[in-house]
Design a protein around this motif. Sequence first.
Motif, PDB file in Angstrom:
ATOM      1  N   GLU A  82      -8.571 -45.123 -14.421  1.00 32.36           N
ATOM      2  CA  GLU A  82      -8.118 -43.947 -15.031  1.00 32.36           C
ATOM      3  C   GLU A  82      -8.602 -43.876 -16.500  1.00 32.36           C
ATOM      4  O   GLU A  82      -8.402 -42.893 -17.243  1.00 32.36           O
ATOM      5  CB  GLU A  82      -6.582 -44.032 -15.015  1.00 32.36           C
ATOM      6  N   MET A  83      -9.443 -44.803 -17.013  1.00 29.23           N
ATOM      7  CA  MET A  83     -10.010 -44.787 -18.282  1.00 29.23           C
ATOM      8  C   MET A  83     -10.926 -43.370 -18.525  1.00 29.23           C
ATOM      9  O   MET A  83     -10.618 -42.960 -19.742  1.00 29.23           O
ATOM     10  CB  MET A  83     -10.963 -46.023 -18.489  1.00 29.23           C
ATOM     11  N   PRO A  84     -11.680 -42.871 -17.582  1.00 26.77           N
ATOM     12  CA  PRO A  84     -12.153 -41.816 -17.979  1.00 26.77           C
ATOM     13  C   PRO A  84     -11.168 -40.584 -18.322  1.00 26.77           C
ATOM     14  O   PRO A  84     -11.372 -39.834 -19.123  1.00 26.77           O
ATOM     15  CB  PRO A  84     -13.016 -41.398 -16.737  1.00 26.77           C
ATOM     16  N   GLN A  85     -10.150 -40.583 -17.516  1.00 28.04           N
ATOM     17  CA  GLN A  85      -9.078 -39.496 -17.919  1.00 28.04           C
ATOM     18  C   GLN A  85      -8.580 -39.563 -19.384  1.00 28.04           C
ATOM     19  O   GLN A  85      -8.310 -38.686 -20.049  1.00 28.04           O
ATOM     20  CB  GLN A  85      -7.924 -39.477 -16.987  1.00 28.04           C
ATOM     21  N   LEU A  86      -8.092 -41.069 -19.759  1.00 34.33           N
ATOM     22  CA  LEU A  86      -7.786 -41.282 -20.790  1.00 34.33           C
ATOM     23  C   LEU A  86      -8.754 -40.873 -21.977  1.00 34.33           C
ATOM     24  O   LEU A  86      -8.422 -40.401 -22.919  1.00 34.33           O
ATOM     25  CB  LEU A  86      -7.300 -42.716 -20.921  1.00 34.33           C
ATOM     26  N   LEU A  87      -9.916 -41.330 -21.671  1.00 38.38           N
ATOM     27  CA  LEU A  87     -11.021 -41.074 -22.981  1.00 38.38           C
ATOM     28  C   LEU A  87     -10.988 -39.422 -23.047  1.00 38.38           C
ATOM     29  O   LEU A  87     -11.235 -39.079 -23.976  1.00 38.38           O
ATOM     30  CB  LEU A  87     -12.475 -41.497 -22.361  1.00 38.38           C
ATOM     31  N   ASP A  88     -11.058 -38.808 -21.980  1.00 40.55           N
ATOM     32  CA  ASP A  88     -10.793 -37.252 -21.892  1.00 40.55           C
ATOM     33  C   ASP A  88      -9.900 -36.617 -22.635  1.00 40.55           C
ATOM     34  O   ASP A  88     -10.005 -35.809 -23.737  1.00 40.55           O
ATOM     35  CB  ASP A  88     -10.978 -36.677 -20.627  1.00 40.55           C
ATOM     36  N   LEU A  89      -8.581 -37.180 -22.600  1.00 41.89           N
ATOM     37  CA  LEU A  89      -7.394 -36.846 -23.314  1.00 41.89           C
ATOM     38  C   LEU A  89      -7.570 -37.206 -24.660  1.00 41.89           C
ATOM     39  O   LEU A  89      -7.331 -36.544 -25.447  1.00 41.89           O
ATOM     40  CB  LEU A  89      -6.166 -37.651 -22.886  1.00 41.89           C
ATOM     41  N   ALA A  90      -8.258 -38.253 -24.994  1.00 38.93           N
ATOM     42  CA  ALA A  90      -8.545 -38.644 -26.449  1.00 38.93           C
ATOM     43  C   ALA A  90      -9.479 -37.792 -27.137  1.00 38.93           C
ATOM     44  O   ALA A  90      -9.162 -37.271 -28.355  1.00 38.93           O
ATOM     45  CB  ALA A  90      -8.997 -40.170 -26.666  1.00 38.93           C
ATOM     46  N   TYR A 158      -1.954 -44.665 -11.227  1.00 36.25           N
ATOM     47  CA  TYR A 158      -3.314 -44.118 -11.955  1.00 36.25           C
ATOM     48  C   TYR A 158      -3.121 -42.564 -12.196  1.00 36.25           C
ATOM     49  O   TYR A 158      -2.436 -41.842 -11.685  1.00 36.25           O
ATOM     50  CB  TYR A 158      -4.250 -44.132 -10.666  1.00 36.25           C
ATOM     51  N   ILE A 159      -3.750 -42.178 -13.261  1.00 34.88           N
ATOM     52  CA  ILE A 159      -3.721 -40.627 -13.841  1.00 34.88           C
ATOM     53  C   ILE A 159      -4.973 -40.197 -13.273  1.00 34.88           C
ATOM     54  O   ILE A 159      -6.233 -40.513 -13.501  1.00 34.88           O
ATOM     55  CB  ILE A 159      -3.667 -40.454 -15.294  1.00 34.88           C
ATOM     56  N   ARG A 160      -4.898 -39.438 -12.322  1.00 32.17           N
ATOM     57  CA  ARG A 160      -5.979 -38.585 -11.569  1.00 32.17           C
ATOM     58  C   ARG A 160      -6.641 -37.375 -12.474  1.00 32.17           C
ATOM     59  O   ARG A 160      -5.494 -36.838 -13.256  1.00 32.17           O
ATOM     60  CB  ARG A 160      -5.668 -38.276 -10.092  1.00 32.17           C
ATOM     61  N   PRO A 161      -7.707 -36.683 -12.352  1.00 34.60           N
ATOM     62  CA  PRO A 161      -7.924 -35.705 -13.306  1.00 34.60           C
ATOM     63  C   PRO A 161      -7.031 -34.501 -12.854  1.00 34.60           C
ATOM     64  O   PRO A 161      -6.794 -33.876 -13.722  1.00 34.60           O
ATOM     65  CB  PRO A 161      -9.517 -35.395 -12.409  1.00 34.60           C
ATOM     66  N   GLU A 162      -6.692 -34.375 -11.690  1.00 29.32           N
ATOM     67  CA  GLU A 162      -5.576 -33.326 -11.438  1.00 29.32           C
ATOM     68  C   GLU A 162      -4.449 -33.426 -11.954  1.00 29.32           C
ATOM     69  O   GLU A 162      -3.801 -32.565 -12.423  1.00 29.32           O
ATOM     70  CB  GLU A 162      -5.514 -32.901  -9.968  1.00 29.32           C
ATOM     71  N   ASP A 163      -3.994 -34.831 -12.416  1.00 25.69           N
ATOM     72  CA  ASP A 163      -2.686 -34.972 -13.141  1.00 25.69           C
ATOM     73  C   ASP A 163      -2.816 -34.371 -14.694  1.00 25.69           C
ATOM     74  O   ASP A 163      -1.916 -33.962 -15.134  1.00 25.69           O
ATOM     75  CB  ASP A 163      -2.358 -36.547 -12.936  1.00 25.69           C
ATOM     76  N   VAL A 164      -4.088 -34.886 -14.978  1.00 23.25           N
ATOM     77  CA  VAL A 164      -4.352 -34.403 -16.322  1.00 23.25           C
ATOM     78  C   VAL A 164      -4.343 -32.782 -16.607  1.00 23.25           C
ATOM     79  O   VAL A 164      -3.299 -32.479 -17.394  1.00 23.25           O
ATOM     80  CB  VAL A 164      -5.765 -34.918 -16.719  1.00 23.25           C
ATOM     81  N   ARG A 165      -4.745 -32.098 -15.752  1.00 25.76           N
ATOM     82  CA  ARG A 165      -4.891 -30.683 -15.577  1.00 25.76           C
ATOM     83  C   ARG A 165      -3.517 -30.144 -15.306  1.00 25.76           C
ATOM     84  O   ARG A 165      -2.966 -29.208 -16.050  1.00 25.76           O
ATOM     85  CB  ARG A 165      -5.773 -30.117 -14.599  1.00 25.76           C
ATOM     86  N   ASP A 166      -2.757 -30.483 -14.219  1.00 26.71           N
ATOM     87  CA  ASP A 166      -1.466 -30.059 -13.706  1.00 26.71           C
ATOM     88  C   ASP A 166      -0.272 -30.539 -14.359  1.00 26.71           C
ATOM     89  O   ASP A 166       0.750 -29.660 -14.403  1.00 26.71           O
ATOM     90  CB  ASP A 166      -1.591 -30.128 -12.340  1.00 26.71           C
ATOM     91  N   VAL A 167      -0.368 -31.549 -14.955  1.00 26.76           N
ATOM     92  CA  VAL A 167       0.919 -32.453 -15.400  1.00 26.76           C
ATOM     93  C   VAL A 167       0.826 -32.786 -16.857  1.00 26.76           C
ATOM     94  O   VAL A 167       1.727 -32.239 -17.741  1.00 26.76           O
ATOM     95  CB  VAL A 167       1.575 -33.672 -14.579  1.00 26.76           C
ATOM     96  N   ILE A 168      -0.081 -33.720 -17.158  1.00 27.43           N
ATOM     97  CA  ILE A 168       0.088 -34.139 -18.466  1.00 27.43           C
ATOM     98  C   ILE A 168      -0.229 -33.267 -19.484  1.00 27.43           C
ATOM     99  O   ILE A 168       0.501 -33.075 -20.588  1.00 27.43           O
ATOM    100  CB  ILE A 168      -1.138 -35.246 -18.629  1.00 27.43           C
TER     101      ILE A 168
END
Length: 192
Positions: A82-90, A158-168
């Motif tokens: 999940e680190m790529p998604q967290l780096l994207d959010l940062a 795990y935070i998936r890319p779609e979780d970032v887009r659709d929820v987070i």
Amino acid sequence: MNVRRLVLFVPLVVVVGLGAFLYQRLDDDPYARDSALLSRPFPEFSLSTLSDPQSRLDASLLKGQVSLVNVWGEWCPTCKHEMPQLLDLASRGVHMVGVDYKDTRAKGRQFLEEFGNPFSVNLFDPDGTLGFDLGVYGAPETFLVDAEGVIRYHHTGYIRPEDVRDVILPTLERIAEPATNAASTPDEEASS
């Protein structure tokens, strides 16, 4: 004779009923569970940071801005994914606080060197006391906390890319709105 036949059908009825119940549950997300802490203040804590054993931080760290709190550990293979998604959010400017959970300082630091560090600060929770207060039963787990320090969302696993887009991201925007509206209210009152 009729009673005997009825007795023979009882196990069949039980098996069919159990099968129907289990079939309905196939679509349930095993990670989906409501946190008992939703709409409650983030638990009080006093922990050092991963980088400085002498420092002490507390829950005031989570006041004044919307924050994403991610519970992770070097021992957690899913945390690496999940680190790529967290780096994207940062990179999008999301204020992120890490909680290095049931780990050692050396392994936690090594993990961040290898996979990147999206966190503005990493709390060190080697005994899992903060994790326990949060109701964490594994890593990764993520909490979205509003500017008042209140937990507004809990994501298990795990935070998936779609979780970032659709929820987070939508949830972050939603919980940031009250702070934005409250900040604009005094200006509106002054102009009236």
